[in-house]
Design a protein around this motif. Structure first.
Motif, short mmCIF file in Angstrom:
data_model
loop_
_atom_site.label_atom_id
_atom_site.label_comp_id
_atom_site.label_asym_id
_atom_site.label_seq_id
_atom_site.Cartn_x
_atom_site.Cartn_y
_atom_site.Cartn_z
N ASP A 251 7.94 16.98 -10.26
CA ASP A 251 8.31 16.04 -9.22
C ASP A 251 9.42 15.12 -9.71
OD1 ASP A 251 6.25 16.68 -7.16
OD2 ASP A 251 4.91 16.13 -8.81
N LEU A 252 10.38 14.87 -8.85
CA LEU A 252 11.53 14.07 -9.25
C LEU A 252 11.17 12.60 -9.41
CD1 LEU A 252 14.26 15.65 -6.94
CD2 LEU A 252 13.78 16.15 -9.35
N GLN A 253 10.18 12.14 -8.67
CA GLN A 253 9.76 10.75 -8.76
C GLN A 253 8.24 10.70 -8.86
OE1 GLN A 253 12.15 9.70 -5.02
NE2 GLN A 253 12.02 7.77 -6.09
N ILE A 254 7.74 9.69 -9.55
CA ILE A 254 6.30 9.51 -9.59
C ILE A 254 5.84 9.01 -8.22
CG2 ILE A 254 6.25 9.05 -12.06
CD1 ILE A 254 5.96 6.08 -11.39
N PRO A 255 4.59 9.28 -7.86
CA PRO A 255 4.11 8.82 -6.55
C PRO A 255 4.03 7.30 -6.49
CG PRO A 255 2.30 9.71 -7.85
CD PRO A 255 3.56 10.04 -8.59
N THR A 256 4.20 6.76 -5.30
CA THR A 256 4.07 5.32 -5.12
C THR A 256 2.61 4.92 -5.25
OG1 THR A 256 3.73 5.53 -2.74
CG2 THR A 256 6.01 5.33 -3.52
N PHE A 257 2.37 3.62 -5.33
CA PHE A 257 1.01 3.09 -5.36
C PHE A 257 0.22 3.57 -4.14
CE2 PHE A 257 -2.23 -0.09 -4.46
CZ PHE A 257 -2.78 -0.34 -5.72
N HIS A 258 0.89 3.56 -3.00
CA HIS A 258 0.25 4.00 -1.75
C HIS A 258 -0.16 5.47 -1.85
CE1 HIS A 258 0.52 5.82 2.33
NE2 HIS A 258 -0.22 4.78 2.65
N GLU A 259 0.71 6.32 -2.38
CA GLU A 259 0.41 7.76 -2.48
C GLU A 259 -0.71 8.04 -3.47
OE1 GLU A 259 2.67 9.57 0.42
OE2 GLU A 259 1.42 10.58 -1.07
N SER A 260 -0.64 7.40 -4.64
CA SER A 260 -1.59 7.74 -5.70
C SER A 260 -2.94 7.05 -5.54
CB SER A 260 -1.00 7.40 -7.07
OG SER A 260 -0.77 6.01 -7.19
N GLN A 261 -2.94 5.80 -5.13
CA GLN A 261 -4.19 5.06 -5.08
C GLN A 261 -4.91 5.14 -3.74
OE1 GLN A 261 -5.05 4.28 -7.92
NE2 GLN A 261 -3.07 4.32 -8.93
N MET A 262 -4.20 5.51 -2.68
CA MET A 262 -4.85 5.58 -1.37
C MET A 262 -4.95 7.01 -0.86
SD MET A 262 -3.52 2.13 0.54
CE MET A 262 -4.56 2.43 1.94
N HIS A 263 -3.82 7.70 -0.75
CA HIS A 263 -3.88 9.05 -0.20
C HIS A 263 -4.53 10.03 -1.17
CE1 HIS A 263 -2.98 12.29 2.50
NE2 HIS A 263 -2.29 12.94 1.57
N SER A 264 -4.44 9.78 -2.46
CA SER A 264 -5.03 10.67 -3.45
C SER A 264 -6.46 10.31 -3.79
CB SER A 264 -4.17 10.67 -4.73
OG SER A 264 -2.89 11.20 -4.47
N THR A 265 -7.01 9.33 -3.10
CA THR A 265 -8.39 8.87 -3.37
C THR A 265 -9.18 8.89 -2.07
OG1 THR A 265 -7.45 7.40 -5.06
CG2 THR A 265 -9.74 7.05 -4.46
N PRO A 266 -9.76 10.04 -1.71
CA PRO A 266 -10.46 10.14 -0.43
C PRO A 266 -11.76 9.34 -0.41
CG PRO A 266 -10.77 12.15 -1.71
CD PRO A 266 -9.77 11.31 -2.45
N HIS A 267 -12.19 9.02 0.79
CA HIS A 267 -13.47 8.34 0.98
C HIS A 267 -14.49 9.38 1.43
CE1 HIS A 267 -16.02 5.22 3.39
NE2 HIS A 267 -16.58 5.57 2.25
N ILE A 268 -15.34 9.80 0.50
CA ILE A 268 -16.40 10.77 0.80
C ILE A 268 -17.66 9.98 1.13
CG2 ILE A 268 -17.64 12.81 0.03
CD1 ILE A 268 -14.60 13.15 0.25
N ILE A 269 -18.13 10.11 2.35
CA ILE A 269 -19.23 9.27 2.85
C ILE A 269 -20.57 9.99 2.62
CG2 ILE A 269 -20.13 7.99 4.82
CD1 ILE A 269 -17.27 8.24 6.02
N PHE A 270 -21.33 9.52 1.66
CA PHE A 270 -22.65 10.06 1.37
C PHE A 270 -23.70 9.37 2.25
CE2 PHE A 270 -20.54 11.84 -2.19
CZ PHE A 270 -21.36 12.80 -2.74
#
Length: 354
Positions: A251-270
Motif C-alpha cells: 500500500d502506498l499510504q498507511i491507513p488513516t485512523f478512521h480506516e484502521s481503528q473503526m472500519h477494521s474493527t467490527p462490532h460483533i454483537i454477542f
C-alpha cells in the motif's frame, strides 16, 4: 490504496464519546480482578484434591478463569481497571501470569504495535493472513499448520503459535521490547512460575498416589488449551471479517485512523450474558478509538460511535454459523486487490473498497 481526503480525524471521532461516563472506581476494580483469580485458585486446588472423575470439569473451569484473568489483565495494562497506575501494573502482571504473557512484551506488542498499526501486516501483533504467494512457499507441514490456524476449531493453536510464540515469548529482533533486561526478567519469572505449577501438581499426584500424567493434563494442559482457545476465539473475530481489509507494504499510504481503528474493527454483537462474562470486550471499536475507556463504559461509547458513524462500522450479530462461515472465507488475503481468497487463489469474497 485510496485514502479519502474527508476521513474524520481522531479528534473528530473521539468528540462523540467525550461525554460518555467513564469512572474508574477502586471497589469494582477489586471485584473484577479478584473474582477470576479466586476461581482459578479454587479450581486448581480442587484438581489437586478432587476425585479423578471431576478433575476434567475443574480443568475446564480453570481454563475459563485463566481467559477471564487475561481479559482483566488486558484492561489493567491499558490503565483502565484501577485509578492508580501502579495498581494497574501489579494487577496486570498477576492476571497475565497464568496465561504466560510477559508484561513487557505484551505492552510493546499490544498497546504500542497493535493499537498503533491495526491490521497492518508485520506491524500489528494480530493474526495477519498470508498472501497466496507466501502460502505457496510454505512446506506441507507449515501449510497444514496454517490451515488449522485459520479454522474455527484451531483457535488454540492460532493463539499459541501466532501470538504467544511469535510476538510475546520469542519475538524477532524487530519486535523485541526496547527494555531487554525487563523482558528477560519477565520471561525468567514466568519460567519459574511454570516450574512451580508443574512441581505442585506432580507433588500432589505422588502424595495421593494418582497418575501424574492425568494430574498434569487436567491441572495444566487442559486449562491452557481452553484459555488459549477462548483468547484466540475472541482475538480472531476482533479484526478478521470478509469486509475488513488488511494492509501491507504494497500500500502506498498507511491507513488513516478512521480506516484502521473503526472500519477494521467490527462490532460483533454477542448475546447479553456473554457480553457480561466477556466484560464488553467485543464492543471493540470503542476500545480502539479510546483505549483509556473502562470496560463498563464501552457499550455507551460504542452506541455513540454507531449513531454518529453508522456506515463506517461493520455491525453483526454473532452466531456459530456466522463464525464458521467467516473462517471459511478469511483464509488468504490478496494484498494487491484487497480481497479474501482461498488456498487455490479463488476469490471467496468481493474486493474491499478502500
Amino acid at each position: 490504496m485510496r485514502i479519502t481526503s474527508n476521513s474524520p480525524t481522531p479528534a473528530q471521532i473521539r468528540v462523540c464519546i467525550d461525554r460518555v461516563n467513564r469512572p474508574i472506581r477502586l471497589m469494582p476494580g477489586f471485584i473484577h480482578f479478584f473474582l477470576p483469580l479466586v476461581l482459578w485458585n479454587l479450581s486448581l486446588i480442587g484438581i489437586c484434591f478432587a476425585p479423578s472423575w471431576s478433575q476434567i470439569v475443574l480443568g475446564i473451569i480453570n481454563g475459563n478463569a485463566i481467559a477471564a484473568m487475561f481479559n482483566i489483565g488486558h484492561n489493567a495494562l491499558h490503565g483502565s481497571l484501577f485509578p492508580k497506575t501502579w495498581m494497574n501494573r501489579v494487577a496486570g502482571r498477576i492476571a497475565m501470569a497464568p496465561s504466560f504473557h510477559p508484561v513487557t512484551s505484551w505492552i510493546h506488542s499490544h498497546n504500542v504495535l497493535h493499537h498503533g498499526n491495526t491490521n497492518i501486516k508485520e506491524r500489528d501483533a494480530g493474526f495477519a493472513p498470508l498472501s497466496p504467494v507466501e502460502y505457496n512457499m510454505l512446506s506441507p507441514i507449515e501449510k497444514f499448520s496454517y490451515r488449522v490456524c485459520r479454522s474455527w476449531y484451531g483457535c488454540s493453536w492460532l493463539y499459541l503459535k501466532e501470538m504467544l510464540f511469535k510476538w510475546e515469548f520469542f519475538p524477532s529482533p524487530q519486535r523485541t521490547p526496547k527494555n531487554s533486561r525487563a523482558f528477560l526478567i519477565d520471561r525468567i519469572q514466568l519460567a519459574l512460575f511454570v516450574s512451580f505449577w508443574f512441581s505442585l501438581l506432580a507433588w500432589f499426584s505422588v502424595t495421593r498416589g494418582e497418575n501424574i500424567l492425568i494430574m498434569l493434563t487436567t491441572g495444566f494442559f487442559l486449562p491452557q488449551l481452553i484459555s488459549n482457545y477462548l483468547i484466540g476465539f475472541i482475538t480472531l473475530q476482533q479484526h478478521t471479517h470478509p469486509k475488513v481489509p488488511w494492509y501491507s507494504e504494497l500500500d502506498l499510504q498507511i491507513p488513516t485512523f478512521h480506516e484502521s481503528q473503526m472500519h477494521s474493527t467490527p462490532h460483533i454483537i454477542f448475546p447479553r450474558v456473554f457480553r457480561i462474562l466477556m466484560r464488553n470486550t467485543m464492543e471493540h471499536t470503542a476500545h480502539h478509538v479510546d483505549t483509556a475507556l473502562p470496560f463498563p463504559s464501552l457499550p455507551d461509547a460504542q452506541n455513540a460511535l454507531e449513531n454518529t458513524f453508522n456506515n463506517s462500522i461493520i455491525r453483526e450479530r454473532w452466531s456459530f454459523f456466522n463464525f464458521v462461515h467467516k473462517t471459511r472465507i478469511c483464509k488468504l488475503y490478496d494484498y494487491t486487490k484487497h480481497q479474501w481468497v482461498g488456498y487455490n487463489g479463488e476469490p471467496l469474497a468481493e474486493p474491499i473498497s478502500l
